[in-house]
Motif scaffolding. Structure first.
Motif, mmCIF file in Angstrom:
data_model
loop_
_atom_site.group_PDB
_atom_site.id
_atom_site.type_symbol
_atom_site.label_atom_id
_atom_site.label_comp_id
_atom_site.label_asym_id
_atom_site.label_seq_id
_atom_site.Cartn_x
_atom_site.Cartn_y
_atom_site.Cartn_z
ATOM 1 N N GLY A 146 -6.774 -3.975 3.925
ATOM 2 C CA GLY A 146 -6.748 -3.372 2.523
ATOM 3 C C GLY A 146 -8.011 -2.581 2.398
ATOM 4 O O GLY A 146 -8.635 -2.261 3.422
ATOM 5 N N VAL A 147 -8.547 -2.697 1.320
ATOM 6 C CA VAL A 147 -9.608 -1.570 0.883
ATOM 7 C C VAL A 147 -10.908 -2.153 1.638
ATOM 8 O O VAL A 147 -11.815 -1.238 2.105
ATOM 9 C CB VAL A 147 -9.880 -1.479 -0.664
ATOM 10 N N GLY B 178 4.368 4.861 3.574
ATOM 11 C CA GLY B 178 4.586 3.395 3.894
ATOM 12 C C GLY B 178 3.316 2.699 3.756
ATOM 13 O O GLY B 178 2.945 1.828 4.693
ATOM 14 N N SER B 179 2.339 2.869 3.093
ATOM 15 C CA SER B 179 1.219 2.256 2.571
ATOM 16 C C SER B 179 1.163 0.871 2.541
ATOM 17 O O SER B 179 1.967 0.395 1.814
ATOM 18 C CB SER B 179 0.250 3.035 1.519
ATOM 19 N N THR B 180 0.096 0.190 3.076
ATOM 20 C CA THR B 180 0.133 -1.464 2.760
ATOM 21 C C THR B 180 -0.537 -1.655 1.597
ATOM 22 O O THR B 180 -0.606 -2.952 1.051
ATOM 23 C CB THR B 180 -0.678 -2.121 3.944
ATOM 24 N N LEU B 181 -1.135 -0.752 0.840
ATOM 25 C CA LEU B 181 -1.852 -0.738 -0.451
ATOM 26 C C LEU B 181 -0.971 -0.969 -1.402
ATOM 27 O O LEU B 181 0.075 -0.157 -1.406
ATOM 28 C CB LEU B 181 -2.821 0.348 -0.618
ATOM 29 N N THR C 292 -3.395 -0.648 -6.424
ATOM 30 C CA THR C 292 -4.618 -0.107 -5.766
ATOM 31 C C THR C 292 -4.692 1.357 -5.385
ATOM 32 O O THR C 292 -5.972 2.112 -5.435
ATOM 33 C CB THR C 292 -4.813 -1.047 -4.513
ATOM 34 N N ARG C 293 -3.367 1.870 -4.945
ATOM 35 C CA ARG C 293 -3.262 3.214 -4.654
ATOM 36 C C ARG C 293 -3.784 4.072 -5.848
ATOM 37 O O ARG C 293 -4.453 5.077 -5.503
ATOM 38 C CB ARG C 293 -2.037 3.468 -4.212
ATOM 39 N N GLY D 222 -9.948 7.336 -8.559
ATOM 40 C CA GLY D 222 -11.364 7.305 -8.114
ATOM 41 C C GLY D 222 -11.898 8.305 -7.382
ATOM 42 O O GLY D 222 -13.030 9.032 -7.400
ATOM 43 N N GLY D 223 -10.873 8.732 -6.294
ATOM 44 C CA GLY D 223 -11.268 9.751 -5.584
ATOM 45 C C GLY D 223 -11.593 11.108 -5.992
ATOM 46 O O GLY D 223 -12.524 11.927 -5.984
#
Length: 547
Positions: A129-130, A203-206, A210-211, A217-218
């Motif tokens: 994760g993060v 297919g993100s595991t986040l 969180t994404r 935030g980015g």
């Protein structure tokens, strides 16, 4: 498609049992694509794809060997593509070293690949994760900083240089280098690219929450970055006495002529004429009358009045080290043609008392005397010195001797100057004497070895970043280009493009006050990396203990 095992040597078979071809091709390709973000392309969006997919791979594996292979292959592709231009240096002497043509870029990539493999493997110490992605960004930057110590150092293609985009956009984006250096820029860029890239993948595991946090935030971080950069760029004020008027001579001498020691007299005369033209431009800028004597007269030494003028000749300006070292007459001729200048900084080879060659910068006084000498401290592996473990004799006569390190030259009539020869300028945090801060930097180089490729542009980006980090104006004389001058904000004052023969005069402004990075150097990005890494790993251990 499976490759018959009996066609492959045992080491290759062993590799393919661990990494399948599709996985290897994907990692190599992603690494090669990442090189598009480097100067002169600056295609930053590719970092979201490449680091996002690499981060996704690290987040979905529990095997450190697979993670190491992913990072190592990624790094190999990145450095092989980003350093392709090293081949040009071998082609200069292809008749003698034709067999060595494939090795510079691929060999350097093989040596540097572990600096990506180790961070990828160690990132598994953090939970997926993060935290794992944050740990990877910190480890990547730490490994990148370690390249300062490989051989005599080889820090080309630090990702922080991707932000040195030509023009005002780049001026703003690189300002935080004054606070945390190029390695700090690398840390922020890799962290943002890895997190945001992984968050954007289908297919993100986040988790969705969180994404959303990462993307929001980015975007906020980019806006704050740009705002802080703009504030510094438009409000930073030079302090103290103005710098000299720098006359930069670009002789545009093909490397084949210098290697073959062809036409040394013609090259010498070319630089004399360029120096004379450039000094005349400088005198005109100051509204000063030219010297009353002709440069060909033997007693034509003029006195300095007004703002000092200094002229720069590139690294190893012309064939024949002995002409400057052993001939007071030749040095006096140079200064006569530069009549009106307080000093001349000449890139030249010299031989020391022990009979060893040194790549040097000679500081000439108005009467032609050698007032001081600076010897290059950071020598180019395989180009200027030969690592002792290489069994074949590649570097003629075993290479050169290195100087002691960064110095400040105190020359009569000039503000104190920090000399840098060739790729010494790429070493963030190691370009000035911190106990004797100069008021401007002088970089002489010869990029003709690398042709009209990405190499000279990457080199120029490093020059610009050093100006921002140190808050010092810098003048750069390059044999075939790109010659340039920047102020202490990294803003371009004047430049002369590739493959041009000319000279120009540019007044250098006063330096900015010492930046945080100028005061504390690499301790700033090092501390940031360690804090981030400890935060990511300690939280992982805490969660495991509670479980």
């Amino acid at each position: 498609m499976r490759v018959p095992r009996f066609f492959l040597p045992p080491p290759v078979r062993a590799c393919l049992t661990r990494v399948n071809l599709r996985f290897a091709g994907r990692m190599l390709g992603l690494g090669a694509l990442t090189a598009l973000a480097l100067p002169p392309v600056h295609f930053l969006p590719v970092l979201l794809l490449s680091f996002g997919l690499l981060g996704q791979t690290l987040n979905t594996t529990t095997q450190w060997k697979r993670a190491a292979w992913a990072g190592g292959l990624f790094g190999f592709g990145f450095y092989a593509a980003g350093l392709y231009w090293l081949i040009n240096a071998v082609l200069i002497r292809a008749d003698e070293f034709w067999w060595f043509v494939p090795f510079p870029s691929l060999g350097c990539a093989l040596i540097l690949a572990p600096t990506a493999a180790v961070p990828a493997a160690l990132s598994l110490l953090a939970a997926p994760g993060v935290r794992r992605l944050g740990a990877f960004a910190a480890l990547w930057t730490l490994a990148d900083m370690s390249r300062t110590f490989l051989f005599s150092g080889f820090t080309w293609n630090a990702l922080g240089s991707c932000l040195a985009i030509p023009g005002v956009v780049g001026d703003i984006l690189i300002q935080p280098a004054a606070w945390m250096g190029e390695d700090g820029l690398t840390l922020c860029l890799v962290l943002l690219s890895t997190l945001a890239g992984a968050a954007c993948l289908r297919g993100s595991t986040l988790s969705p929450r969180t994404r959303s946090i990462i993307l929001g935030g980015g975007i906020s971080a980019i806006l704050v970055w740009a705002a802080l950069g703009a504030v510094r760029f438009y409000t930073a004020t030079p302090a103290g006495e103005e710098g000299p008027i720098a006359v930069i001579a670009q002789g545009n001498v093909p490397e084949t002529e210098k290697v073959g020691r062809l036409n040394p007299r013609d090259i010498f005369l070319r630089y004399l004429r360029l120096t004379h033209d450039g000094v005349q431009q400088a005198l005109a800028l100051e509204h000063r009358a030219p010297p009353p004597t002709d440069p060909t007269e033997s007693d034509a030494v003029s006195e300095d009045t007004g703002r000092p003028i200094v002229f720069l000749w590139p690294e190893t300006s012309f064939p024949g080290y002995d002409l400057l070292q052993d001939s007071p007459q030749a040095r006096a001729i140079i200064m006569r043609w530069g009549g009106g200048a307080a000093a001349g900084l000449i890139g030249a080879l010299r031989m020391d008392e022990q009979g060893r060659y040194r790549n040097a910068m000679l500081a000439l006084a108005p009467d032609g005397a050698v007032e001081d000498v600076y010897d290059k401290a950071r020598l180019v592996p395989f180009g200027e010195y030969q690592p002792p473990f290489i069994p074949l004799q590649i570097v003629p006569q075993g290479g050169m001797a290195a100087g002691p390190g960064p110095r400040t030259l105190h020359l009569r009539g000039l503000p104190p100057v920090g000399p840098l020869i060739c790729y010494e300028v790429i070493f963030s945090g190691d370009v000035t004497d911190r106990h004797d801060r100069p008021r401007w930097l002088a970089n002489v180089t010869n990029d003709a070895w690398f042709g009209n490729s990405a190499g000279p542009r990457q080199h120029l980006a490093s020059v610009r970043l050093r100006a921002v980090e140190e808050g010092l104006p810098i003048a750069r004389a390059a044999n075939t280009g790109i010659s340039a001058a920047y102020d202490g904000r990294g803003h371009l004052l004047q430049s002369l493009g590739w493959n041009r023969t000319a000279a120009f005069a540019v007044p250098l402004p006063a330096p900015l006050p010492a930046t945080p990075f100028a005061l504390y150097g690499q301790s700033i990005p090092l501390s940031a990396c360690i804090i981030l890494l400890v935060a990511c790993i300690s939280r992982t251990r805490k969660h495991k203990k509670n479980a």
